[in-house]
Structures are given as C-alpha cells and as structure tokens.
Motif scaffolding. Structure first.
Motif, PDB file in Angstrom:
ATOM      1  N   ALA A 159       0.866  -1.230   0.269  1.00 47.49           N
ATOM      2  CA  ALA A 159       0.296   0.167   0.084  1.00 47.49           C
ATOM      3  C   ALA A 159       1.315   1.390  -0.024  1.00 47.49           C
ATOM      4  O   ALA A 159       0.116   2.135  -0.895  1.00 47.49           O
ATOM      5  N   ASN A 203     -14.310  -1.930  10.960  1.00 49.69           N
ATOM      6  CA  ASN A 203     -13.838  -0.768   9.412  1.00 49.69           C
ATOM      7  C   ASN A 203     -14.447  -0.703   8.697  1.00 49.69           C
ATOM      8  O   ASN A 203     -15.952  -0.476   8.792  1.00 49.69           O
ATOM      9  N   ALA A 217      -9.129   4.270   4.907  1.00 50.78           N
ATOM     10  CA  ALA A 217      -9.301   2.793   5.365  1.00 50.78           C
ATOM     11  C   ALA A 217      -8.564   2.293   6.126  1.00 50.78           C
ATOM     12  O   ALA A 217      -7.969   2.142   6.069  1.00 50.78           O
ATOM     13  N   LYS A 219      -8.682  -0.884   8.741  1.00 49.69           N
ATOM     14  CA  LYS A 219      -9.138  -2.125   8.761  1.00 49.69           C
ATOM     15  C   LYS A 219      -8.671  -2.235   9.694  1.00 49.69           C
ATOM     16  O   LYS A 219      -7.728  -2.834  10.357  1.00 49.69           O
ATOM     17  N   ILE A 224      -4.961   0.843   6.146  1.00 48.06           N
ATOM     18  CA  ILE A 224      -4.347   0.285   6.340  1.00 48.06           C
ATOM     19  C   ILE A 224      -4.076   1.215   4.139  1.00 48.06           C
ATOM     20  O   ILE A 224      -3.332   0.270   3.361  1.00 48.06           O
ATOM     21  N   ASP A 225      -5.090   1.738   3.738  1.00 48.24           N
ATOM     22  CA  ASP A 225      -4.553   2.282   2.565  1.00 48.24           C
ATOM     23  C   ASP A 225      -4.790   4.465   3.146  1.00 48.24           C
ATOM     24  O   ASP A 225      -6.037   4.531   3.458  1.00 48.24           O
ATOM     25  N   TYR A 311     -12.977   7.087  -4.306  1.00 50.25           N
ATOM     26  CA  TYR A 311     -12.507   6.044  -3.180  1.00 50.25           C
ATOM     27  C   TYR A 311     -13.367   5.370  -2.411  1.00 50.25           C
ATOM     28  O   TYR A 311     -12.584   4.487  -2.217  1.00 50.25           O
ATOM     29  N   ALA A 314     -13.015   2.230  -3.812  1.00 52.78           N
ATOM     30  CA  ALA A 314     -11.545   1.641  -4.289  1.00 52.78           C
ATOM     31  C   ALA A 314     -11.485   0.698  -2.789  1.00 52.78           C
ATOM     32  O   ALA A 314     -11.293  -0.293  -2.332  1.00 52.78           O
ATOM     33  N   TYR A 315     -11.967   1.861  -1.392  1.00 49.19           N
ATOM     34  CA  TYR A 315     -12.062   1.298  -0.310  1.00 49.19           C
ATOM     35  C   TYR A 315     -12.535  -0.078   0.198  1.00 49.19           C
ATOM     36  O   TYR A 315     -12.781  -0.302   1.221  1.00 49.19           O
ATOM     37  N   LEU A 318     -11.462  -2.754  -0.874  1.00 46.19           N
ATOM     38  CA  LEU A 318      -9.562  -3.438  -0.232  1.00 46.19           C
ATOM     39  C   LEU A 318     -10.358  -4.130   1.297  1.00 46.19           C
ATOM     40  O   LEU A 318      -9.827  -4.548   2.093  1.00 46.19           O
ATOM     41  N   LEU A 319     -11.113  -3.206   2.170  1.00 38.51           N
ATOM     42  CA  LEU A 319     -11.534  -4.423   3.099  1.00 38.51           C
ATOM     43  C   LEU A 319     -13.186  -4.761   3.011  1.00 38.51           C
ATOM     44  O   LEU A 319     -12.971  -5.499   4.534  1.00 38.51           O
TER      45      LEU A 319
END
Length: 446
Positions: A159, A203, A217, A219, A224-225, A311, A314-315, A318-319
C-alpha cells in the motif's frame, strides 16, 4: 493542569488550551499573517470577551510571545499563570521514517526533523520554528510532537510503496506517508464507539474533506490505505491542490508554460484543485456560484464528488466488510450536497443515505447518523478533534503513560466520554434546529 497545543503554519499559529482535570477547552485562538506588514490575533476564552488585535510579528517568536501573554490576561485570558501549563503539544506535518508515533522533544529530535524538511518544505520549517520558540519561552515545560503521518504507519508495503525504482525509497524515502493522521485516528475511534464495537473489530472508510482532503481505509481499527502520498498533494480534489493526475502532465506543462519544477510545485499546490477549475476554493462560494448557473463551479463540484465516490468504492473493495462511512472536517461536516453526491448510487455497496437526515446534518459540534434506517452500512458525520488527540498524546508523554495508538487508550474511546465544549455547542445547535435531535449518533453500549 492545562495542556497547550500549537499548530504552526508558514504564516499562522493556531492554539488551544485544555483543562485536563475538568476535560474542557478553556481557550482557542489563531495568529495569522506572521511575517507580513502586520499580523492579527483572535482569541476566544470561555466566558470572556473575544480578543482581536493587529500587531507586529515578523517571526513566530513575537506571535507566540503574544499568545502566552494573552493566555494570562485578566480580561481576555483563561489561566492565572503560565505555571499552570503542564505540557505543550505541537502538530508536525511529517515524521518521515524516523517517527512512527508521538514523542517528547529533545535536541536530537529537532535535528531529525530538520533532516526531513525536504519531505515537507512548505510546512516543516514553520513546524520546527514553532517548537524551537516554545522551548525557548517555556524551557521547563515538556514539549511533544504529534505527527500527521504517524497514524498511517500501519500500512503494508504493497500500500505505501510506489512502482518506481526501489532505490528511490532506500535512498530518498519516497513512499506513501499519508496525512490528516490525528483526524483519521479520532474519527476511527469515535466511529467504533458509535458502532458499539471494539476498535480492533471495526472497518470504516473516513473522508476528511476540508480545503485539504484525504480518505482513509481502516481495517480492524488500523489504517491500511490512504489517499495522500509522499506529500499532501496526492488523492482527492482539494481547494487548491490537484490531487491525482498523470505524472507525465508535469514535464509536458513545464515545457509548454516555461516554468521551473519549483514553479510547477506551486501551481499544483496553490493554483489547482477547485480554484484552478472555477477560481474559488471555499466550498460555500463554489456551491453558491453553481446554484447561480456557473458551469465551471458545477464542474468543480462534480469532479470533487466523482473522486470521493471513486475512493469510497476502492476502499470498500479493500475492506470487504464496511461497518461505516465517516465524513469529517469543514466540508465533510457542513457540505450536505457533497455527501449526497458522493454517496448516491452506492446502494449496491450497502451504503444508503437518508436525504432528509443528510440535509439536517449541517452543523458543528454534533455527531450524527445520516444513513437510512435499513442501510447495512452506517453513515456518520463526526466533527474531528485533532487538538484533543494532540492534548492526550502530550499529557501521556509527559506522564510516562503513552504508547503507539494500537496499544494506547484515549478518553474519547469511552461511551461515557463527554466533551464539555462540544456539549455547549450542541445545546446551541438544538436551539436553532430542534429536529437535529432525531439524528444525533449516540454511543452504543457494548
């Protein structure tokens, strides 16, 4: 005992005084136009008249001297003696690879901060100057630094690394650091309280939308990002910053405009974003202009919304599981039209906005829930409190009880926590808008 927090910018110094024993804000203030032909100060102490004045402040030394003088002023101040100040917390833009958490200031720490000035040349010199001045004026008071980048240190290599020659990272520390860390930390931990979950089981997606804007993001309670990168330039469309763009644009436009890399840096940080699109950066002005038919203002809004929505999606990927989406900072808290636009069409992600609740949530000092009753994902508006994070870190460092945020417990993580200053603000909000009570987000007892 009170804790003083200082946030020194290139031409400003924001400050807050917090009564640790009574858990209350005693005063807030700001000095602006430092280094210009004249400077201004505004200080608001609880129960006192607002102090406003012009004065001469060629450097941060004169500014902080006046701040300390006004804190003990009989008419406008909030404390009787500077001896009541137990610690000072300083906001610092960049910790680089040196500082993974808040720390007490020493001569060695300052030298390390000076080494990483190239990672934040617009902000770091002023941050450091504020620390040095405060140490000189209050030599016996413990001073702490709280880094914007510290919260994001939990990101994994996949990341935070860029797909550029690896030697750039090893030799020049080129990586994603992320910013607005104290804001994201506060909102992540408050969201856990509102969800009735342990922080480690939560999360969330956080959107800090102000003149500067970033997404995060979270988690299992850690970052995490995040959208900002080596500097605060990357990511969302901001008031005057471009956010994400094709890097090839830079040499292309340097050649076409005949500008230097330094001049291009200024263009991207100060003259891009919304001000570059429509000539305005204040979202209230942009919104008003759009309502009056300004097509470029509407384009700026549409671009900002598009980027935020992208975004969030996208997050969410990821989560996997998203418990809540959080909006914070000036625009995040007040811009209901931005929230509405950014969340529309995300029902397939389980994110369902209640438009009536969203329209009501247009105030400071109040945590609200604006998601539809049947929304699997909660949507919170959480007024951020970066100063409180700085205050608690500074107190704990002075007291020897501080640890990295994954091990440290903040007072505002308790369902019973009451912010007295915000409670007073909430009372005023309810007087103006009684319907607001229906969307207040209350802590869920575990």
């Amino acid at each position: 005992m009170v804790i003083l927090t200082l946030n020194c910018g290139s031409s400003s110094a924001k400050y807050q005084v917090y009564d640790w024993d009574n858990k209350d804000v005693l005063a807030v203030g700001i000095v602006e136009r430092i280094g210009l032909e004249y400077s201004t100060i505004e200080q608001k102490s609880t129960g006192k008249e607002v102090y406003e004045a012009r004065f001469s402040s060629p450097t941060h030394m004169e500014a902080i001297q006046l701040v300390l003088k006004m804190l003990v002023d009989e008419k406008y101040g909030c404390i009787k003696s500077l001896d009541e100040i137990g610690a000072v917390g300083h906001r610092v833009l960049h910790g680089g690879e040196y500082f993974k958490k808040s720390t007490l200031v020493t001569d060695e720490v300052i030298e390390k901060l000076k080494e990483i000035i190239p990672l934040g040349p617009l902000h770091m010199p002023a941050n450091i100057m504020g620390i040095e001045v405060a140490r000189k004026l209050m030599p016996n008071v413990p001073q702490a630094i709280v880094m914007d980048t510290a919260w994001h240190q939990t990101m994994e290599e996949a990341a935070f690394m860029y797909a550029v020659p690896y030697s750039w990272y090893k030799d020049y520390n080129v990586r994603r650091y992320g910013f607005h860390g104290t804001s994201h930390l506060y909102c992540a931990k408050r969201a856990a309280v509102l969800l009735g979950k342990e922080n480690k089981d939560t999360n969330v997606i956080i959107m800090h939308i102000g003149n500067g804007a970033s997404g995060c993001a979270v988690k299992n309670g850690v970052c995490i990002d995040t959208s900002m990168g080596l500097t605060p330039l990357e990511g969302l469309v901001m008031g005057s910053r471009s956010g994400d763009m094709d890097p090839a644009i830079i040499p292309y436009m340097c050649k076409n405009l005949g500008v230097t890399p330094a001049e291009m840096d200024t263009l991207l940080n100060k003259k891009s974003g919304l001000i570059g699109i429509c000539g305005k950066s204040d979202r209230r002005d942009v919104h008003t202009a759009a309502l009056e038919g300004d097509k470029l203002a509407q384009l700026g809004i549409d671009m900002e919304i598009h980027r935020i929505k992208k975004y969030i999606g996208a997050y969410a990927a990821l989560l996997g599981r998203v418990d809540a989406v959080v909006f914070t900072a000036g625009v995040g808290e007040m811009g209901d039209h931005i929230r509405k636009g950014a969340l529309s069409g995300l029902e397939n992600f389980g994110i369902k906005l209640d438009e009536k609740k969203n329209a009501l949530s247009h105030c400071r000092n109040t945590e609200t829930c604006i998601s539809a009753d049947d929304s699997p994902v909660k949507i919170f508006v959480i007024p951020t409190d970066e100063e409180l994070v700085m205050t608690e870190d500074a107190f704990a460092l002075m007291n020897g009880t501080y640890d990295i945020h994954t091990n440290f417990h903040y007072t505002f993580e308790s369902p019973d926590y009451v912010n007295k200053a915000r409670a007073r603000g909430l009372v005023e909000n309810l007087k103006k808008t009684p319907e607001l009570e229906s969307i207040i987000a209350h802590p869920v007892r575990k």
